[in-house]
Every structure is written in C-alpha cells, then in structure tokens.
Design a protein around this motif. Structure first.
Motif, PDB file in Angstrom:
ATOM      1  N   ARG A  49      14.352  -0.130   0.068  1.00 34.45           N
ATOM      2  CA  ARG A  49      15.028  -0.993   1.030  1.00 34.45           C
ATOM      3  C   ARG A  49      15.334  -2.299   0.332  1.00 34.45           C
ATOM      4  O   ARG A  49      15.003  -2.476  -0.837  1.00 34.45           O
ATOM      5  N   GLU A 100      -0.516   5.482   9.919  1.00 29.30           N
ATOM      6  CA  GLU A 100       0.699   4.713  10.211  1.00 29.30           C
ATOM      7  C   GLU A 100       1.052   3.822   9.037  1.00 29.30           C
ATOM      8  O   GLU A 100       0.226   3.036   8.590  1.00 29.30           O
ATOM      9  N   PHE A 101       2.280   3.925   8.547  1.00 29.48           N
ATOM     10  CA  PHE A 101       2.761   3.062   7.468  1.00 29.48           C
ATOM     11  C   PHE A 101       3.306   1.796   8.113  1.00 29.48           C
ATOM     12  O   PHE A 101       4.250   1.854   8.908  1.00 29.48           O
ATOM     13  N   ALA A 114       5.346   7.087  -3.963  1.00 30.62           N
ATOM     14  CA  ALA A 114       6.800   7.098  -3.744  1.00 30.62           C
ATOM     15  C   ALA A 114       7.127   6.229  -2.550  1.00 30.62           C
ATOM     16  O   ALA A 114       6.335   6.130  -1.605  1.00 30.62           O
ATOM     17  N   GLY A 159       0.831  -1.207   0.000  1.00 26.00           N
ATOM     18  CA  GLY A 159       0.000   0.000   0.000  1.00 26.00           C
ATOM     19  C   GLY A 159       0.862   1.251   0.000  1.00 26.00           C
ATOM     20  O   GLY A 159       1.836   1.324   0.754  1.00 26.00           O
ATOM     21  N   TYR A 211       9.998  -7.110  -2.482  1.00 22.58           N
ATOM     22  CA  TYR A 211       9.040  -6.272  -3.209  1.00 22.58           C
ATOM     23  C   TYR A 211       9.742  -5.043  -3.795  1.00 22.58           C
ATOM     24  O   TYR A 211       9.579  -4.704  -4.967  1.00 22.58           O
TER      25      TYR A 211
HETATM   26  C1  LIG Z   1      -1.943   3.511   4.772  1.00 24.01           C
HETATM   27  C2  LIG Z   1      -0.533   3.182   4.359  1.00 24.01           C
HETATM   28  C3  LIG Z   1       0.143   4.036   3.502  1.00 24.01           C
HETATM   29  C4  LIG Z   1       1.467   3.770   3.168  1.00 24.01           C
HETATM   30  N1  LIG Z   1       2.099   4.629   2.340  1.00 24.01           N
HETATM   31  C5  LIG Z   1       3.394   4.423   2.044  1.00 24.01           C
HETATM   32  C6  LIG Z   1       4.099   5.331   1.200  1.00 24.01           C
HETATM   33  O1  LIG Z   1       3.539   6.317   0.704  1.00 24.01           O
HETATM   34  N2  LIG Z   1       5.395   5.075   0.938  1.00 24.01           N
HETATM   35  C7  LIG Z   1       6.040   3.987   1.497  1.00 24.01           C
HETATM   36  O2  LIG Z   1       7.228   3.821   1.251  1.00 24.01           O
HETATM   37  N3  LIG Z   1       5.399   3.122   2.282  1.00 24.01           N
HETATM   38  C8  LIG Z   1       4.100   3.299   2.557  1.00 24.01           C
HETATM   39  N4  LIG Z   1       3.445   2.381   3.331  1.00 24.01           N
HETATM   40  C9  LIG Z   1       4.195   1.186   3.810  1.00 24.01           C
HETATM   41  C10 LIG Z   1       4.370   0.154   2.670  1.00 24.01           C
HETATM   42  O3  LIG Z   1       3.126  -0.422   2.339  1.00 24.01           O
HETATM   43  C11 LIG Z   1       5.342  -0.968   3.091  1.00 24.01           C
HETATM   44  O4  LIG Z   1       4.813  -1.720   4.165  1.00 24.01           O
HETATM   45  C12 LIG Z   1       6.689  -0.448   3.498  1.00 24.01           C
HETATM   46  O5  LIG Z   1       7.176   0.370   2.449  1.00 24.01           O
HETATM   47  C13 LIG Z   1       7.686  -1.567   3.815  1.00 24.01           C
HETATM   48  O6  LIG Z   1       7.864  -2.357   2.702  1.00 24.01           O
HETATM   49  P1  LIG Z   1       9.211  -3.229   2.474  1.00 24.01           P
HETATM   50  O7  LIG Z   1       9.039  -3.912   1.166  1.00 24.01           O
HETATM   51  O8  LIG Z   1      10.379  -2.310   2.658  1.00 24.01           O
HETATM   52  O9  LIG Z   1       9.243  -4.196   3.650  1.00 24.01           O
HETATM   53  P2  LIG Z   1       8.586  -5.654   3.806  1.00 24.01           P
HETATM   54  O10 LIG Z   1       9.509  -6.692   3.296  1.00 24.01           O
HETATM   55  O11 LIG Z   1       7.218  -5.646   3.258  1.00 24.01           O
HETATM   56  O12 LIG Z   1       8.531  -5.721   5.375  1.00 24.01           O
HETATM   57  C14 LIG Z   1       9.577  -5.253   6.237  1.00 24.01           C
HETATM   58  C15 LIG Z   1       9.287  -5.745   7.640  1.00 24.01           C
HETATM   59  O13 LIG Z   1       7.983  -5.337   8.038  1.00 24.01           O
HETATM   60  C16 LIG Z   1       7.182  -6.490   8.325  1.00 24.01           C
HETATM   61  N5  LIG Z   1       5.854  -6.216   7.762  1.00 24.01           N
HETATM   62  C17 LIG Z   1       5.512  -6.225   6.469  1.00 24.01           C
HETATM   63  N6  LIG Z   1       4.220  -5.903   6.308  1.00 24.01           N
HETATM   64  C18 LIG Z   1       3.737  -5.725   7.552  1.00 24.01           C
HETATM   65  C19 LIG Z   1       2.461  -5.406   8.054  1.00 24.01           C
HETATM   66  N7  LIG Z   1       1.410  -5.240   7.240  1.00 24.01           N
HETATM   67  N8  LIG Z   1       2.311  -5.258   9.394  1.00 24.01           N
HETATM   68  C20 LIG Z   1       3.364  -5.428  10.217  1.00 24.01           C
HETATM   69  N9  LIG Z   1       4.598  -5.733   9.792  1.00 24.01           N
HETATM   70  C21 LIG Z   1       4.777  -5.904   8.488  1.00 24.01           C
HETATM   71  C22 LIG Z   1       7.849  -7.647   7.641  1.00 24.01           C
HETATM   72  O14 LIG Z   1       7.598  -8.853   8.311  1.00 24.01           O
HETATM   73  C23 LIG Z   1       9.309  -7.244   7.730  1.00 24.01           C
HETATM   74  O15 LIG Z   1       9.866  -7.587   8.967  1.00 24.01           O
HETATM   75  C24 LIG Z   1       2.119   2.608   3.670  1.00 24.01           C
HETATM   76  C25 LIG Z   1       1.419   1.734   4.498  1.00 24.01           C
HETATM   77  C26 LIG Z   1       0.112   2.006   4.846  1.00 24.01           C
HETATM   78  C27 LIG Z   1      -0.617   1.055   5.740  1.00 24.01           C
END
Ligand SMILES: Cc1cc2nc3c(=O)[nH]c(=O)nc-3n(C[C@H](O)[C@H](O)[C@H](O)COP(=O)(O)OP(=O)(O)OC[C@H]3O[C@@H](n4cnc5c(N)ncnc54)[C@H](O)[C@@H]3O)c2cc1C
Length: 231
Positions: free
Chosen positions: A75, A227-228, A71, A56, A79
């Motif tokens: 990391r 919260e993200f 944006a 998301g 994904y």
């Molecule tokens: C409403 C909303 C808006 C967002 N907007 C943005 C944005 O504009 N830009 C942005 O960069 N990101 C945003 N995010 C966060 C984004 O969706 C990703 O979760 C974030 O970028 C981390 O992704 P990753 O691939 O780096 O890590 P991941 O590999 O997906 O996860 C990293 C760590 O977090 C844990 N994790 C993964 N998903 C979850 C979850 N749902 N709950 C708890 N722990 C979890 C994993 O187990 C891992 O340890 C938003 C999230 C929400 C809910």
C-alpha cells in the motif's frame, strides 16, 4: 519475552499482484510454531525511525524450512514504500516471537480455514507444516480473492492438496463468483458444528466471517481468529 535478531534480507519477490514476499535469514536456533508472527524492523537507511519502522507480520514459511518468509499487501504507507525499496542483502531486524494462531493438537477434529487475501500468510505456514509432518488433521481451506492474479500461493496450495490427501483446497474468485456466503461454506463443510474454524486477516473480514459462521450454526467457541491491524 521477544528477542531482537539481526538478519539479512535475502530476497524480495512479488507473489501475487500487489503482494510482496520477504525472505529473511533464519537465525541459528530460532524456533517458532506455524501460525506465529514477528515484527520486521526496517533499518535507519530507510529514513524511518522508532516511531514508524516496525510492523508485525505472520510467518508464511513453515518451521521446517531453512529461511523465514513474510508477505504483505503493498500500500502507499511510508513503511511499505520503504520496505519495497530495501535492497536484498541489507541487514534488518526481526523482533520475535508472538502469537497463538496455531493448529489444534487434536487430529480427529476437522480444521476449516476461511481466508480472504493477505490473511493467508499464517495459514500457508500451518498447512505446509501439517503436510510436511503428514499429520492426520482433515483440513479444508476456503481461500477468497478478487482474481487468481491477486491470490498469493495458489500453486503451493494446489501442490499441497495433491500431496496431502487430508487437505482440500477451495479457491474462490469473488470478481466472478461473488463473496463467500453460507451456502458456499455448507457446500464444502457438510457438518458445520464439529470443525474448529480459523479466520485471519484484516479485522473487518475476520468479523464478517465470524458472524456468518455463527449464523449458519458454528459454535463461537470453536472459532479461532487472528486480526491484522492497520487495514
Ligand atoms: C498478528 C498480526 C499479524 C499480521 N500479519 C500480517 C501479514 O502477514 N501481512 C500483512 O500484510 N499484514 C499483517 N499484519 C498487519 C501489518 O502489521 C500492518 O498493520 C498492515 O500491513 C498495515 O500496514 P500499512 O503500512 O499498510 O499501514 P499503516 O500506515 O501502518 O496504517 C494504515 C492505517 O491503519 C492505522 N493503523 C496502523 N497501525 C494500527 C494499529 N496497530 N491499530 C489500529 N490502527 C492502526 C493507521 O493509523 C492508518 O490509518 C499483521 C498484524 C497483526 C497484528
């Protein structure tokens, strides 16, 4: 009920050190409110599947714009590594629409955004739309990043502040100025009690800012958060 849209990835662009912006085609008739978000679903060509191909992201773009932008802070996750590799012109999916992190309707109450890093995404949309619509909201943005190079959209906010007399932009560079604290907030928000506060970004940062605001006298009912997850 969210809908799935097939959209073209038009552009990928680095908008700050380690922050990648994705511009997507805006589907015909697609409407959203500034501050809302959708899921970006990467195609099977990335090797990802239904268990890991979707994240998301808040819209950075404002509703008046012709394209959609999202944006993310890059990391080492599967994904994000896949997202960085998707070629421009690829069809991706957008699953939308969610969220109520939107600006209050009441234009007489000041709005204060206290944001760190990637939490800026929905705020960019909100302030761009308010500036475009010439609303009377008095808006203050306190935007913290380690350095200017890591701060996305600084030039956009500088331009909006020049154009919108109701908007005050405060950039904080924590590498040299230290973290946002109560003194700094009070310096830019002399009346702590009246405004509506908006906090968005990684959970830890949002929680810390909420605690700080309450400590310096803000009413918690006036604090809206997004919260993200995953940070
Ligand atoms: C409403 C909303 C808006 C967002 N907007 C943005 C944005 O504009 N830009 C942005 O960069 N990101 C945003 N995010 C966060 C984004 O969706 C990703 O979760 C974030 O970028 C981390 O992704 P990753 O691939 O780096 O890590 P991941 O590999 O997906 O996860 C990293 C760590 O977090 C844990 N994790 C993964 N998903 C979850 C979850 N749902 N709950 C708890 N722990 C979890 C994993 O187990 C891992 O340890 C938003 C999230 C929400 C809910």
């Amino acid at each position: 009920m969210p809908t799935t849209y097939d959209v073209k990835l038009l552009q990928k662009k680095e908008v700050a050190e380690g922050t990648l912006e994705f511009t997507l085609e805006k589907p015909a008739g697609f409407e959203y409110r500034a501050g809302q978000y959708g899921d970006l679903v990467l195609p099977p060509s990335t090797g990802l599947d239904d268990s890991n191909n979707k994240h998301g992201f808040s819209f950075v773009s404002a509703p008046f714009e012709d394209t959609l932008r999202m944006a993310t802070r890059m990391r080492d996750s599967r994904y994000k590594k896949a997202a960085a590799q998707v070629p421009e012109g690829t069809m991706v999916q957008l699953l939308a629409l969610w969220g109520d992190f939107t600006l209050q309707k009441n234009e007489t109450i000041p709005a204060v955004f206290i944001i760190g890093g990637i939490g800026i995404t929905p705020v960019h949309s909100i302030i761009a739309q308010a500036t475009h619509d010439k609303t009377n909201h008095k808006i203050t943005l306190i935007y913290a990043n380690r350095t200017r190079a890591q701060a996305a959209y600084t030039e956009d906010f500088e331009r909006m502040a020049a154009e919108n007399k109701n908007f005050t932009f405060v950039a904080v560079y924590t590498a040299t100025q230290g973290h946002v604290n109560g003194e700094l907030i009070k310096q830019h928000v002399p009346d702590i009690v009246t405004p509506r506060y908006y906090l968005s970004g990684p959970e830890g940062m949002v929680k810390a800012m909420r605690t700080l605001l309450i400590e310096i006298g803000a009413d918690e009912d006036n604090i809206k958060t997004e919260e993200f997850d995953g940070y």
